[in-house]
Design a protein around this motif. Structure first.
Motif, PDB file in Angstrom:
ATOM      1  N   GLN A  62      54.455  20.647  15.766  1.00 21.53           N
ATOM      2  CA  GLN A  62      54.561  21.916  15.903  1.00 21.53           C
ATOM      3  C   GLN A  62      55.994  22.117  16.560  1.00 21.53           C
ATOM      4  OE1 GLN A  62      52.497  23.534  13.695  1.00 21.53           O
ATOM      5  NE2 GLN A  62      51.912  21.304  13.772  1.00 21.53           N
ATOM      6  N   THR A 106      54.767  28.300  22.868  1.00 23.52           N
ATOM      7  CA  THR A 106      53.753  28.374  22.034  1.00 23.52           C
ATOM      8  C   THR A 106      53.524  26.980  20.926  1.00 23.52           C
ATOM      9  OG1 THR A 106      53.953  30.859  21.833  1.00 23.52           O
ATOM     10  CG2 THR A 106      52.731  29.644  20.054  1.00 23.52           C
ATOM     11  N   ASN A 107      54.929  26.657  20.611  1.00 21.21           N
ATOM     12  CA  ASN A 107      54.958  25.587  19.879  1.00 21.21           C
ATOM     13  C   ASN A 107      54.616  23.999  20.814  1.00 21.21           C
ATOM     14  OD1 ASN A 107      55.985  27.078  17.821  1.00 21.21           O
ATOM     15  ND2 ASN A 107      57.983  26.448  17.832  1.00 21.21           N
ATOM     16  N   ALA A 136      51.072  23.993  21.224  1.00 23.35           N
ATOM     17  CA  ALA A 136      50.198  24.368  19.984  1.00 23.35           C
ATOM     18  C   ALA A 136      49.154  23.067  19.549  1.00 23.35           C
ATOM     19  CB  ALA A 136      51.027  24.278  18.628  1.00 23.35           C
ATOM     20  N   THR A 137      49.221  22.050  20.348  1.00 17.21           N
ATOM     21  CA  THR A 137      48.150  20.878  19.961  1.00 17.21           C
ATOM     22  C   THR A 137      47.376  20.491  21.152  1.00 17.21           C
ATOM     23  OG1 THR A 137      49.679  19.285  20.982  1.00 17.21           O
ATOM     24  CG2 THR A 137      49.661  19.853  18.438  1.00 17.21           C
ATOM     25  N   GLN A 138      47.392  21.606  22.108  1.00 16.44           N
ATOM     26  CA  GLN A 138      46.426  21.755  23.290  1.00 16.44           C
ATOM     27  C   GLN A 138      44.994  22.223  22.783  1.00 16.44           C
ATOM     28  OE1 GLN A 138      46.937  20.403  26.366  1.00 16.44           O
ATOM     29  NE2 GLN A 138      48.721  19.452  25.213  1.00 16.44           N
ATOM     30  N   GLN A 165      45.439  27.319  25.167  1.00 16.31           N
ATOM     31  CA  GLN A 165      46.945  27.437  24.621  1.00 16.31           C
ATOM     32  C   GLN A 165      47.670  28.551  25.404  1.00 16.31           C
ATOM     33  OE1 GLN A 165      46.729  27.311  20.454  1.00 16.31           O
ATOM     34  NE2 GLN A 165      46.041  25.393  20.463  1.00 16.31           N
TER      35      GLN A 165
END
Lengths: 464, 506
Positions: free
Chosen positions: A402, A80-81, A84-86, A91
């Motif tokens: 993240q 998840t981290n 996170a910027t996708q 995501q």
């Protein structure tokens, strides 16, 4: 005298009545040995905690309170981290997809075999990257999903069973994976497995030929019976609880779980489990309480339901979910399975879960709460072991704030962390195309330096 | 850090600003033929109150000595409704939105039969009973609001729509809900500006610029959240770096831009049962704790606030009017680490100091099972990860009570809450709060920490339990019930589109 029971007090031992007493006492001894390891003052990689105790060996006379349960979500937070910027729409799918892909490494575990010429070559080991003490396997035939297995059984238990009676393990494999054709020798090492050489160039035999292989195909690429990730073990759980009870240098008052794990490096900073477990234990320790893991020691899926699981006609199929192995009260689950009901002429991918096509085990894992149980009490004379300096520090990943890496507390700034420094933190993400750091060249470099382990797997962390 | 400029003429105003009108009617319509519907919606777009319109109304209302009555209108459309008017929703990856609420009633914890069909819904069991269109009508007087409602319903009928649901909401005295607790105190502050003018923020900023928390909070207890959590097309919230804008929500679907997801749940409230429970438990706790416990205190433990809104964390023994009357104090608390001292900007340079407040990570003043703690853990690390993740689950709540207030009508009458909340992901926001936390006795902090005794749902016959514990976790007393006093009676998942979306339908 009370004995440590297997996780969830599951009773496999009764399948071998003659052997059962040996198994019970042997497992008890195994658990006590894990706990005793945390008291080994000669271990340079360990700080002995004055507040971590063996529940069944406690002679203080102070009664144990009811256990405290510490929960975390079963889905790998690291993914998840990482994503996170996708784009938001991608995501979850990215994380679900990558969660199911195994990792094969010939360097991480430091296993070697001797070839016919007497040379040592690294052995590739495959493991699942699901590192929250819950792993799952999706059984597919082409694009069809036939079945899903979810397990939180520790490898030590299965290794222990196999040491005593490999046929019991074989029987259980065939039963749990619904496959009578699994051959016993598919579960064992076909050769002796050696360690990396020590400083004197000597190697030890880690596994003898014919002994149980926890990373056999039926537990990795063809199924899931127990945990495979290098951090998912009872030993790691015990070590985490011990480390969490140390007197880490933290501000007085309430505990910042993220800051604590960045200081203590007792686990993965990107996980749900480790910060929560370690932080919760530390929160008890700062009150002067002694902590033990509650018997039976284990990590469990909390009982759950899937009311949103429906067949292709939209009809609910509650019988698709079964808890195959669990505690007597049904609350703590060791193994769950999802499969179309008997006689159904459809596959799981044709079903829906919560209104969406059922394509990933992660869709279920995100709904699972994991727990472990500890007891905390005042033991007269027990004192916290102070730690004067943080062992580690955290840095955010340069292009994704993240995701964090853990580094030695060596006064380097985050900007000074190199690709090699980051490589250790990206061990379980090396194959994901999304990041640029773990290049093929770097992997090759590690491969051609087999004569030393680059790092140690230590509890829930990779030590520096 | 630059906050995005919000498209104030495109975003409907109820989401980011809230009508805050004393009356709010909901009308649920089923569409007739597609062409007539599209033409009507397009025409209706000129009457929609955008963020700009609602913002102006709220400003004028707060300053005007004579209130000019206004009527405000927003709309929301279900996935089924969107398909009826020719929008392809199949690629929206949210199974809650794509289906009638009844399909996922079991997931939500609502009572269902063996076939997972909800047994207590008045609307929303299937697409047939789910409105295609939800009209949200706010007004300053009941008469005007009702008249406007009739006009809109008539216009809808002329466009071939049929009404399947209508409800009147009205604020109760003291901004309370039917159990008597002041509601809507805690809302996150949405980042974003209303124009290109510097510091023209949607959410008023009360902290002095010199306060180190000024970039994170609008006022004590009101963290700032990126607008993409509530409106599509804007940056989302990142858990570890709350000052950084995250990826845009809904980026890949231009038709969703400036729109929001809206959940509507009709929550009936059994005031008689609730009052009976707190009275019984007052006796139980008085005995168990060895001190006098009033029914009001029992209620406060269940909610996490006293009826006047003062939080038990700050004032565990009794309500504190000095706190409840002060917007800078009433929400100034945090469970894990307490709150820092804050500086509120004052007139003439005289800033006001808000003192720091202690934490309550051991849940000695606000129980783990308290409603406000279960659904908004604030700075607590949870089963879902670090505390920064908590803000990514929050929604903008715009609900309003319906039905006559309890003392006015004592017989068991249908009264409750029209729960309305805006977000951009039902499954990552509402579902986490509802199913992973509120209805889960083992989250967000501890295994077996307790059920949300206020709103949490349990299967028929199963108990809900909240246990008061001492600092080391030993149980002191338990509140146990198989009853519920908040009963979900249906609803739906909707999309509140931009003004342009509606306008270009024709």
């Amino acid at each position: 005298m009370p004995l440590y029971s297997p996780p969830a007090a599951i009773d496999d031992f009764s399948r071998r009545p003659a052997l059962a007493p040996t198994l019970r006492s042997g497992w008890d001894a195994r658990m006590r040995a894990f706990i005793a390891e945390t008291k080994d003052a000669t271990n340079p990689d360990l700080i002995v905690s004055g507040l971590f105790y063996d529940q069944l060996a406690d002679t203080s006379g102070a009664p144990d309170p009811a256990p405290t349960g510490i929960p975390w979500n079963a889905f790998p937070q690291i993914l998840t981290n990482w994503f996170a910027t996708q784009p938001v729409a991608n995501q979850e799918k990215l994380a679900n997809d990558w969660a199911e892909k195994t990792i094969t490494t010939d360097s991480l575990f430091g296993f070697f075999r001797k070839d016919s010429a007497g040379r040592f070559a690294p052995i590739p080991v495959t493991y699942r990257r699901q590192d929250e003490y819950c792993e799952w396997y999706v059984e597919r035939t082409g694009n069809k999903i036939d079945r899903m297995y979810f397990t939180c059984e520790p490898p030590e238990y299965w290794t222990f069973l196999a040491e005593n009676d490999i046929t019991l393990v074989h029987d259980l494999y065939k039963e749990l994976l619904h496959n009578q054709n699994i051959a016993r020798d598919e579960l064992t090492w076909p050769f002796d497995v050696y360690s990396a050489p020590n400083a004197q160039g000597q190697r030890t035999v880690l596994f003898k030929q014919g002994s149980y292989n926890p990373w056999n195909d039926w537990n990795t690429t063809k199924g899931a019976v127990h945990l495979t990730h290098w951090a998912n073990s009872l030993d790691a759980e015990v070590r985490l609880a011990s480390d969490g009870s140390l007197g880490w240098p933290q501000p007085a008052g309430a505990v910042d779980f993220h800051r604590l794990i960045c200081c203590a490096a007792f686990g993965g900073v990107n996980r749900s489990s480790d910060p929560k477990i370690g932080g919760s234990v530390f929160s008890l320790a700062v009150q002067g309480l002694s902590i033990a893991l509650s018997n039976p020691i284990g990590l469990y899926m909390q009982s759950f339901q899937l009311p949103g699981l429906r067949d292709p006609q939209g009809i609910p199929i509650p019988s698709a979910l079964t808890f195959v192995r669990k505690s007597a009260d049904g609350q703590n689950i060791l193994r769950a399975e999802i499969a179309p009901p008997l006689g159904a002429e459809y596959s799981l991918d044709q079903c829906t879960v919560n209104g969406e096509r059922f394509l990933y085990g992660g869709q279920v894992t995100r709904l699972i709460t994991m727990s472990l149980f500890a007891v905390a009490k005042q033991i007269p004379g027990a004192k916290v072991t102070p730690v004067s300096t943080c062992l580690s520090t955290c840095c955010p990943y340069p292009t994704n704030g993240q995701f964090f890496g853990t580094f030695p507390n060596d006064r380097k700034t985050c900007a000074q962390r190199t690709d090699k420094d980051w490589a250790r933190n990206l061990r379980d993400l090396a194959d994901i195309q999304a990041h640029p750091l773990m290049t093929h060249a770097l992997l090759l470099e590690e491969h051609i330096r087999p004569q030393q382990a680059l790092y140690k797997v230590l509890g829930r962390s990779l030590a520096f | 850090m630059i906050e995005p400029q919000l498209d104030v003429r495109e975003i409907q105003g109820h989401s980011l600003r809230g009508f805050d009108t004393p009356y709010l009617n909901l009308v649920g319509l089923k569409f007739g033929d597609s062409d007539s519907t599209r033409a009507w919606l397009s025409a209706l777009s000129y009457r929609i109150d955008s963020l700009e319109s609602v913002h102006q109304y709220r400003i004028i209302r707060s300053f005007a000595s004579v209130r000019t009555p206004r009527l405000l209108l927003n709309v929301a459309i279900s996935a089924h409704g969107l398909e009826r008017i020719g929008t392809d929703v199949s690629t929206v990856e949210d199974g809650l939105f794509l289906n009638p609420m009844g399909l996922n009633a079991g997931l939500l914890g609502d009572r269902v039969d063996a076939s997972m069909t909800p047994t207590e819904y008045l609307l929303g069991s299937s697409w047939d009973t789910t409105p295609d269109l939800l009209l949200i009508i706010g007004g300053d007087t009941a008469e005007a609001t009702d008249t406007f409602t009739e006009q809109l319903s008539s216009a809808g009928a002329m466009a071939g729509c049929s009404s399947i649901y209508e409800e009147r909401g009205a604020l109760l005295a003291g901004a309370a809900e039917h159990f008597g607790f002041r509601d809507g105190i805690s809302q996150v502050g949405v980042r974003g500006t209303l124009s290109g003018v510097a510091d023209h923020y949607l959410t008023l900023r009360f902290l002095a610029p010199a306060d180190p928390n000024a970039a994170l909070f609008a006022k004590p207890g009101q963290p700032l959240v990126w607008p993409g959590q509530f409106v599509f097309g804007y940056p989302t919230q990142l858990p570890a770096t709350p000052l950084d804008p995250g990826p845009l929500s809904g980026e890949e679907k231009p038709w969703m831009r400036n729109g929001s997801f809206l959940i509507f749940r009709r929550m009936r409230q059994d005031v008689i049962k609730f009052r009976s429970f707190v009275q019984q438990q007052a006796v139980n706790l008085t005995q168990a704790l060895g001190r006098s416990v009033s029914p009001d205190e029992v209620g406060a433990l269940i909610v996490g606030r006293w009826k006047d809104g003062s939080p038990t964390l700050l004032t565990p023994a009794q309500p504190n009017p000095a706190i409840s009357a002060d917007d800078m104090l009433i929400n100034d608390f945090a469970y894990a680490l307490g709150t820092p001292q804050m500086l509120i900007r004052g007139a003439d340079g005289m800033d006001r100091v808000i003192p720091s407040e202690p934490d309550d990570h051991l849940a000695q003043r606000c129980p783990h099972f308290a409603h406000i703690r279960k659904v908004n853990p604030r700075d607590l690390p949870t089963d879902q990860g670090i505390q920064g993740r908590n803000l990514t689950f929050q929604m903008l709540r715009r609900g309003i009570p319906y039905g006559p207030p309890y003392p006015t009508s004592t017989e068991p009458t249908d009264r409750g809450l029209l729960f309305l909340a805006y977000q951009t992901s039902f499954k990552r926001q509402f579902q986490v709060l509802n199913s992973q936390w509120m209805n889960n006795p083992s989250a967000p902090e501890l295994t077996n920490e307790g059920h949300d005794l206020l709103v949490g749902q349990n299967p028929a016959g199963a108990d809900r339990v909240g246990t008061l514990r001492d600092p080391v976790g030993a149980p002191r007393a338990s509140l146990i019930t198989a009853d519920r006093w908040v009963i979900p009676t249906g609803g739906g998942f909707f999309f509140a589109p931009s003004v342009s979306f509606l306008r270009t339908l024709n």
